[in-house]
Structure formats: structure tokens, C-alpha cells
Design a protein around this motif. Structure first.
Motif, PDB file in Angstrom:
ATOM      1  N   GLY A  93      -7.153  18.548  14.850  1.00 32.50           N
ATOM      2  CA  GLY A  93      -6.358  17.465  14.200  1.00 32.50           C
ATOM      3  C   GLY A  93      -7.233  17.077  12.358  1.00 32.50           C
ATOM      4  O   GLY A  93      -8.346  16.501  13.101  1.00 32.50           O
ATOM      5  N   VAL A  94      -6.962  16.700  12.055  1.00 29.45           N
ATOM      6  CA  VAL A  94      -7.760  15.645  10.584  1.00 29.45           C
ATOM      7  C   VAL A  94      -7.380  14.760  10.270  1.00 29.45           C
ATOM      8  O   VAL A  94      -5.691  14.107  10.578  1.00 29.45           O
ATOM      9  CB  VAL A  94      -7.667  16.874   9.118  1.00 29.45           C
ATOM     10  N   PRO A  95      -8.021  13.238  10.957  1.00 26.20           N
ATOM     11  CA  PRO A  95      -6.846  12.038  10.781  1.00 26.20           C
ATOM     12  C   PRO A  95      -7.132  11.632   9.167  1.00 26.20           C
ATOM     13  O   PRO A  95      -7.319  12.741   7.855  1.00 26.20           O
ATOM     14  CB  PRO A  95      -8.863  11.294  11.229  1.00 26.20           C
ATOM     15  N   THR A  96      -6.658  10.679   9.265  1.00 22.42           N
ATOM     16  CA  THR A  96      -6.075   9.969   7.824  1.00 22.42           C
ATOM     17  C   THR A  96      -5.621   8.957   7.413  1.00 22.42           C
ATOM     18  O   THR A  96      -5.506   8.065   8.786  1.00 22.42           O
ATOM     19  CB  THR A  96      -4.835  10.550   6.969  1.00 22.42           C
ATOM     20  N   SER A  97      -5.112   7.471   6.142  1.00 23.08           N
ATOM     21  CA  SER A  97      -4.589   6.424   6.182  1.00 23.08           C
ATOM     22  C   SER A  97      -3.727   7.034   5.959  1.00 23.08           C
ATOM     23  O   SER A  97      -3.336   7.905   5.102  1.00 23.08           O
ATOM     24  CB  SER A  97      -5.359   5.996   4.967  1.00 23.08           C
ATOM     25  N   TYR A  98      -2.683   6.088   6.038  1.00 23.66           N
ATOM     26  CA  TYR A  98      -0.976   5.525   5.296  1.00 23.66           C
ATOM     27  C   TYR A  98      -1.702   4.615   5.159  1.00 23.66           C
ATOM     28  O   TYR A  98      -1.716   3.580   5.400  1.00 23.66           O
ATOM     29  CB  TYR A  98      -0.068   5.754   7.275  1.00 23.66           C
ATOM     30  N   TYR A  99      -0.400   4.798   3.913  1.00 27.16           N
ATOM     31  CA  TYR A  99      -0.480   3.424   3.053  1.00 27.16           C
ATOM     32  C   TYR A  99       0.188   3.482   2.174  1.00 27.16           C
ATOM     33  O   TYR A  99       0.782   4.857   2.026  1.00 27.16           O
ATOM     34  CB  TYR A  99      -1.648   2.913   2.799  1.00 27.16           C
ATOM     35  N   ALA A 100       0.808   2.644   1.913  1.00 27.61           N
ATOM     36  CA  ALA A 100       1.325   2.277   0.455  1.00 27.61           C
ATOM     37  C   ALA A 100       0.773   1.977  -0.816  1.00 27.61           C
ATOM     38  O   ALA A 100      -0.056   0.730  -0.558  1.00 27.61           O
ATOM     39  CB  ALA A 100       3.136   1.631   0.855  1.00 27.61           C
ATOM     40  N   ALA A 101       1.268   2.034  -1.805  1.00 23.88           N
ATOM     41  CA  ALA A 101       0.134   1.135  -3.627  1.00 23.88           C
ATOM     42  C   ALA A 101       1.204   1.565  -4.505  1.00 23.88           C
ATOM     43  O   ALA A 101       1.565   2.250  -4.440  1.00 23.88           O
ATOM     44  CB  ALA A 101      -1.294   1.876  -3.338  1.00 23.88           C
ATOM     45  N   VAL A 102       0.765  -0.145  -4.916  1.00 22.90           N
ATOM     46  CA  VAL A 102       1.533   0.030  -6.938  1.00 22.90           C
ATOM     47  C   VAL A 102       0.566  -0.650  -6.767  1.00 22.90           C
ATOM     48  O   VAL A 102      -0.275  -1.830  -6.555  1.00 22.90           O
ATOM     49  CB  VAL A 102       3.007  -0.770  -6.682  1.00 22.90           C
TER      50      VAL A 102
END
Length: 208
Positions: A93-102
Motif C-alpha cells: 500500500g501507498v500512504p496518502t493524505s485525505y483532506y478537503a480544500a477550497v
């Protein structure tokens, strides 16, 4: 910011609804004479259509930058979480970041006229402190009018919007559901918000 097709807002309602509950962000202006960007954290009031208003202290370092170039970007990011590699795949697996941005790309207008500043403060207070308790906001009377000289107002005309919801929407449903379970179990400070966005996108979108 990079926005892959699967991470983009599905429509304007999605990012409008997300941004409606948020009123704190980073205002970035171009540096003067090749200097680094000036970035200011601040509360703001967005009318939901075309204008953002806020005020800052007169000594704030952003003013020379705005006078040199009125183009700015206001960024709001939230509902973020680090996603470990093992949550996405046990071995490779490859780590990642979850986020929301406007991001709201704007043209800034500095407001120094007293009534203009009072109007900005009235709008901000009505939003941030709807229960009142702050007396009369007037340019000529009340508890605050003598303090207006200590601030400058800003009106930001929104000319472009960019929205991103990075929650593995292009990945198989099974992976998204597995990550949602891990977020619920880990339960760190922002995991609940990230999980809410993940499940909302999963329920309303098209996944593999």
C-alpha cells in the motif's frame, strides 16, 4: 493545487455546502519585489457568491503586498487525516493524505474609509457572534468607533474557485469502506471529519 478529476467537486453545491460551515483560512498575497509570499491566518465572512470581507490590524505585513498586487488566494482546508499504507493494502500500500480544500482566488480592495470598515465589522460580527453582546457598531459612536483607526478592512472579489475532496473516490468501494472503519477505530482529532467526507462521497458518487 493539483486536482485530479476524481478529487474535484462534483458540483458547486458540494463545495458551497462544505465551505458554509467554515470561516477561518489562510490569505496569501504575492511578495513585494520578489520576496516570499505573505500568508495571514484570519477569520473571514464569505457571502456565498462573490465577496469575502475581513479586517486586519494596521501593522499587518500584508498591506504593502496588497498595494503592490491585489491578487490574493484565500485557502480553507479541513477534514484531513493521514492514511497509513497498510490501510490501503496490507503489503504494498501507498500512504496518502485525505483532506478537503477550497481556494478562493480574489482581487483585494483595501478599505480605509470609516463607514466602510464599520460595515465590514457589522457583517463579521453578525456572522461570528449572532447572539449580539457587542453593542452598536458605528463609525461615529458606541464602544468601538475610536478603535477603527487601528484596523484596515478588506473586500475580496472572488474571481475563481478551486475545490478538492481527496478521499480515494477513484479507488474500489471495498478500500474506501475499509479505510472508513480504520478511521472510526483510530478516532484521532480529525478522523471523524475525514470519515464523514469519505462516506458522503462514497454514498453520492460513482466508485469502482
Amino acid at each position: 493545487m493539483l486536482i485530479h478529476p476524481w478529487d474535484g467537486a462534483r458540483d458547486e453545491d458540494e463545495w458551497h455546502e462544505w465551505l458554509r460551515g467554515r470561516d477561518f483560512g489562510l490569505l496569501a498575497a504575492n511578495g513585494v519585489d520578489g520576496g516570499p509570499p505573505v500568508v495571514v491566518p484570519s477569520h473571514f465572512r464569505y457571502d456565498g457568491v462573490r465577496e469575502v470581507c475581513l479586517h486586519l490590524a494596521r501593522p499587518n505585513p500584508i498591506w504593502p503586498a496588497l498595494e503592490a498586487d491585489p491578487q490574493v488566494t484565500l485557502t480553507v482546508a479541513d477534514d484531513y487525516a493521514y492514511i497509513p499504507s497498510t490501510w490501503r493494502a496490507p503489503v504494498d500500500g501507498v500512504p496518502t493524505s485525505y483532506y478537503a480544500a477550497v481556494q478562493l482566488v480574489c482581487r483585494a480592495e483595501i478599505v480605509d474609509e470609516r463607514e466602510g470598515k464599520a460595515d465590514i465589522l457589522r457583517r463579521q460580527l453578525a456572522h461570528h457572534q449572532p447572539g449580539g453582546g457587542y453593542g452598536t457598531m458605528s463609525a461615529t459612536e458606541g464602544p468601538y468607533h475610536r478603535m477603527l483607526s487601528a484596523i484596515r478592512g478588506l473586500r475580496l472579489e472572488v474571481v475563481e474557485t478551486r475545490a478538492k475532496f481527496k478521499y480515494d473516490s477513484h479507488k474500489p468501494v471495498e478500500l474506501q469502506e475499509r479505510v472508513a472503519e480504520h478511521l472510526a477505530t483510530r478516532a484521532e482529532v480529525r478522523d471523524a471529519g475525514a470519515r464523514t467526507q469519505l462516506l458522503r462521497r462514497l454514498a453520492t458518487g460513482t466508485s469502482r
